[in-house]
Design a protein around this motif. Structure first.
Motif, PDB file in Angstrom:
ATOM      1  N   LEU A 189     -16.687  -4.319  -6.283  1.00  0.00           N
ATOM      2  CA  LEU A 189     -17.789  -5.184  -6.689  1.00  0.00           C
ATOM      3  C   LEU A 189     -17.783  -6.493  -5.910  1.00  0.00           C
ATOM      4  O   LEU A 189     -18.833  -7.124  -5.727  1.00  0.00           O
ATOM      5  N   LEU A 190     -16.612  -6.912  -5.443  1.00  0.00           N
ATOM      6  CA  LEU A 190     -16.530  -8.111  -4.635  1.00  0.00           C
ATOM      7  C   LEU A 190     -16.911  -7.850  -3.179  1.00  0.00           C
ATOM      8  O   LEU A 190     -16.996  -8.808  -2.394  1.00  0.00           O
ATOM      9  N   GLY A 191     -17.112  -6.604  -2.823  1.00  0.00           N
ATOM     10  CA  GLY A 191     -17.571  -6.283  -1.474  1.00  0.00           C
ATOM     11  C   GLY A 191     -16.570  -5.560  -0.626  1.00  0.00           C
ATOM     12  O   GLY A 191     -16.837  -5.297   0.556  1.00  0.00           O
ATOM     13  N   ALA A 192     -15.434  -5.203  -1.157  1.00  0.00           N
ATOM     14  CA  ALA A 192     -14.434  -4.480  -0.377  1.00  0.00           C
ATOM     15  C   ALA A 192     -14.872  -3.043  -0.175  1.00  0.00           C
ATOM     16  O   ALA A 192     -15.406  -2.399  -1.085  1.00  0.00           O
ATOM     17  N   THR A 193     -14.651  -2.519   1.011  1.00  0.00           N
ATOM     18  CA  THR A 193     -14.999  -1.131   1.307  1.00  0.00           C
ATOM     19  C   THR A 193     -13.860  -0.208   0.877  1.00  0.00           C
ATOM     20  O   THR A 193     -12.732  -0.655   0.613  1.00  0.00           O
ATOM     21  N   SER A 194     -14.178   1.080   0.846  1.00  0.00           N
ATOM     22  CA  SER A 194     -13.139   2.064   0.473  1.00  0.00           C
ATOM     23  C   SER A 194     -12.003   2.045   1.476  1.00  0.00           C
ATOM     24  O   SER A 194     -10.821   2.194   1.109  1.00  0.00           O
ATOM     25  N   GLY A 195     -12.310   1.857   2.754  1.00  0.00           N
ATOM     26  CA  GLY A 195     -11.257   1.804   3.772  1.00  0.00           C
ATOM     27  C   GLY A 195     -10.342   0.613   3.574  1.00  0.00           C
ATOM     28  O   GLY A 195      -9.121   0.724   3.771  1.00  0.00           O
ATOM     29  N   GLN A 196     -10.903  -0.534   3.205  1.00  0.00           N
ATOM     30  CA  GLN A 196     -10.085  -1.718   2.980  1.00  0.00           C
ATOM     31  C   GLN A 196      -9.174  -1.542   1.767  1.00  0.00           C
ATOM     32  O   GLN A 196      -8.006  -1.970   1.773  1.00  0.00           O
ATOM     33  N   ILE A 197      -9.705  -0.894   0.735  1.00  0.00           N
ATOM     34  CA  ILE A 197      -8.885  -0.669  -0.470  1.00  0.00           C
ATOM     35  C   ILE A 197      -7.760   0.313  -0.168  1.00  0.00           C
ATOM     36  O   ILE A 197      -6.605   0.123  -0.591  1.00  0.00           O
ATOM     37  N   ASN A 198      -8.045   1.373   0.562  1.00  0.00           N
ATOM     38  CA  ASN A 198      -7.006   2.349   0.924  1.00  0.00           C
ATOM     39  C   ASN A 198      -5.932   1.702   1.800  1.00  0.00           C
ATOM     40  O   ASN A 198      -4.737   1.997   1.651  1.00  0.00           O
ATOM     41  N   GLN A 199      -6.335   0.851   2.720  1.00  0.00           N
ATOM     42  CA  GLN A 199      -5.364   0.157   3.569  1.00  0.00           C
ATOM     43  C   GLN A 199      -4.475  -0.759   2.739  1.00  0.00           C
ATOM     44  O   GLN A 199      -3.260  -0.869   2.984  1.00  0.00           O
ATOM     45  N   LEU A 200      -5.063  -1.413   1.716  1.00  0.00           N
ATOM     46  CA  LEU A 200      -4.277  -2.281   0.837  1.00  0.00           C
ATOM     47  C   LEU A 200      -3.259  -1.465   0.049  1.00  0.00           C
ATOM     48  O   LEU A 200      -2.104  -1.887  -0.131  1.00  0.00           O
ATOM     49  N   ILE A 201      -3.659  -0.282  -0.420  1.00  0.00           N
ATOM     50  CA  ILE A 201      -2.745   0.573  -1.197  1.00  0.00           C
ATOM     51  C   ILE A 201      -1.594   1.039  -0.318  1.00  0.00           C
ATOM     52  O   ILE A 201      -0.429   1.079  -0.750  1.00  0.00           O
ATOM     53  N   GLN A 202      -1.895   1.411   0.943  1.00  0.00           N
ATOM     54  CA  GLN A 202      -0.859   1.918   1.833  1.00  0.00           C
ATOM     55  C   GLN A 202       0.109   0.819   2.256  1.00  0.00           C
ATOM     56  O   GLN A 202       1.330   1.030   2.328  1.00  0.00           O
ATOM     57  N   SER A 203      -0.425  -0.371   2.560  1.00  0.00           N
ATOM     58  CA  SER A 203       0.461  -1.445   3.027  1.00  0.00           C
ATOM     59  C   SER A 203       1.189  -2.135   1.880  1.00  0.00           C
ATOM     60  O   SER A 203       2.307  -2.632   2.053  1.00  0.00           O
ATOM     61  N   GLY A 204       0.570  -2.185   0.701  1.00  0.00           N
ATOM     62  CA  GLY A 204       1.177  -2.864  -0.437  1.00  0.00           C
ATOM     63  C   GLY A 204       1.263  -4.358  -0.233  1.00  0.00           C
ATOM     64  O   GLY A 204       2.047  -5.040  -0.916  1.00  0.00           O
ATOM     65  N   GLN A 205       0.473  -4.900   0.674  1.00  0.00           N
ATOM     66  CA  GLN A 205       0.503  -6.329   0.974  1.00  0.00           C
ATOM     67  C   GLN A 205      -0.925  -6.863   1.051  1.00  0.00           C
ATOM     68  O   GLN A 205      -1.766  -6.336   1.767  1.00  0.00           O
ATOM     69  N   GLU A 206      -1.211  -7.902   0.276  1.00  0.00           N
ATOM     70  CA  GLU A 206      -2.559  -8.472   0.259  1.00  0.00           C
ATOM     71  C   GLU A 206      -2.857  -9.210   1.560  1.00  0.00           C
ATOM     72  O   GLU A 206      -1.948  -9.730   2.210  1.00  0.00           O
ATOM     73  N   ASN A 207      -4.161  -9.268   1.915  1.00  0.00           N
ATOM     74  CA  ASN A 207      -4.631  -9.988   3.108  1.00  0.00           C
ATOM     75  C   ASN A 207      -5.297 -11.303   2.673  1.00  0.00           C
ATOM     76  O   ASN A 207      -6.117 -11.325   1.748  1.00  0.00           O
TER      77      ASN A 207
END
Length: 450
Positions: A189-207
């Motif tokens: 809802l804040l505008g993050a794409t599915s790719g950005q969310i998946n990358q966050l889950i894989q890295s476990g580190q916020e940007n």
């Protein structure tokens, strides 16, 4: 001898008597004219004014009587007989005649306009969260962007907190799918794409810097700019618009920073064309950029109210480009909008134009031609109707002579004039109304009291 001398004196007196009476009469007439206040002037030199007849001292022409303001004027009669000479109210002539014809006539309307953007194809990209713009990836107005292309990087404490919540749940409570899905939905809802969310889950580190991507394909520009040239745009607007839209539909980025903005009165923007710059803070809901999809544009015309009634949705229009003689495009009217502007009533007519080729440029001057069939009515040649300004007149032939007849006219098409009232199909009228009006027959008429 003495008798002959007396006879000569008597004869001489008899000869002088007529001259004496004539001189007295002329003297009397001159005295009457002087009493009446008649003045005499030269037709060639009106500055010469005398109170008695004579010759002009400049050119030697005979002075003529000058018409004064007290001279009674002739009032216009409502029967239009003042148009004709002689004064017997009829003109006998064997001029060519014609008769009104009851028929339908095909008429054309010429429209002058300009190519402009379709406002339905314009989208605003707002800030979904507040923060600081770290980097802008679009550099100038009318730069071509594709859907999914990166627009800017932003630092947002709100977005960082949302990322930390998802990372925390994944590390400490991975089995709580409801909370994890809720955290993912918040990021979306804040505008993050599915790719950005998946990358966050894989890295476990916020940007701390978050990239925002374009949801549309088109030309990007500052929201304060009104990209809609008016139909009265100057001829140079097409030149400025050509640089930016030559690549329309070809995928080549535009390099023009002012294309298509005819007479822009919006706020002044920085040299890069955008009010938002790197390092600036933005708030939630603030309009950052505008994207225009130029795959479909409008041909926009301003039409007089009297002609607009003939144009309806779906009316075919043949459009020609002023800069490209001989090239035409067929289109249909999509909108007829009544407009009141600058104390004038008119209609704004729009037709959709495709832009698959490079000939359709924003701001380009165009000419439209629309054809339609008039209703069945009486039509006469335009030469047979005389326009007097306040009314129209035709000369009706009655018993071999012509008399003026007031008529009400409507549309004009192909050298013909529609007669709404005043004539019938059985009437015979003069084919050339102007021929029956002698320019010398117009006399000074009384002015209406205001």
């Amino acid at each position: 001898m003495r008798k002959n001398w007396k006879n000569k004196i008597i004869g001489l007196l008899i000869l002088l008597v007529p001259f004496t009476f004539t001189a007295c009469k002329e003297n009397h007439n001159h005295e009457a004219e002087t009493a009446a206040g008649i003045e005499y002037t030269c037709p060639m030199h009106p500055q010469i004014v005398r109170d008695k007849p004579g010759d002009c001292p400049v050119c030697g022409m005979t002075l003529v009587a000058k018409q004064t303001a007290s001279t009674p004027a002739t009032a216009i009669s409502s029967d239009l007989n003042y148009l004709l000479q002689p004064a017997n109210q009829t003109v006998v002539s064997n001029v060519k005649t014609t008769q009104p014809i009851q028929k339908q006539v095909q008429n054309e309307i010429l429209l002058s306009g300009v190519v402009t953007y379709d406002t339905r194809q314009q989208s605003i990209i707002p800030a979904r969260f507040g923060g600081r713009i770290e980097k802008l990836y679009v550099q100038f107005n009318y730069q071509l962007v594709r859907k999914g292309q990166k627009l800017y990087d932003i630092y947002s404490p709100e977005l960082v907190t949302a990322q930390k919540e998802l990372v925390y749940l994944l590390k400490n409570d991975p089995s709580n799918t409801s909370l994890i899905n809720g955290a993912k939905q918040k990021l979306q809802l804040l505008g993050a794409t599915s790719g950005q969310i998946n990358q966050l889950i894989q890295s476990g580190q916020e940007n701390y810097t978050f990239s925002v991507y374009s949801p549309y394909t088109g030309y990007v520009l500052d929201p304060a700019i009104t990209a809609a040239p008016a139909p009265t745009a100057p001829a140079t607007s097409s030149a400025s618009g050509g640089d930016g839209m030559n690549s329309m539909g070809s995928g080549t980025p535009s390099t023009s920073g002012s294309m298509g903005v005819s007479g822009n009165s919006g706020p002044t923007t920085p040299s890069n064309g955008f009010a938002v710059r790197e390092g600036m803070y933005v708030t939630t809901g603030q309009a950052l950029l505008k994207v225009i999809d130029a795959s479909q544009v409008w041909a926009q015309f301003n039409v007089a109210s009297s002609q607009a009634k003939q144009l309806t949705k779906g009316t075919p229009i043949t459009i020609s480009f002023n800069q490209l003689p001989g090239q035409t495009v067929s289109a249909k009217v999509s909108l007829v909008e009544p407009v009141y502007e600058a104390q004038e009533n008119f209609a704004r007519v729009r037709a959709s134009l495709p832009t698959q080729d490079k000939s359709t440029l924003i701001g380009q001057l165009i000419t439209g031609k629309a054809s339609y069939n008039t209703g069945t009515a009486l039509w006469v040649p335009k030469e047979s109707v005389l326009d007097l300004g306040t009314q129209s007149v035709a000369f009706l032939k009655v018993n071999g002579v012509f008399k003026p007849q007031s008529v009400q006219v409507g549309e004009r098409a192909n050298g013909m004039v529609e007669v709404l009232s005043g004539l019938s199909a059985k009437n015979v009228i003069a084919a050339n109304a102007q021929f029956l009006v002698d320019s010398e027959s117009f006399i000074r008429v009384a002015e209406n009291n205001k």
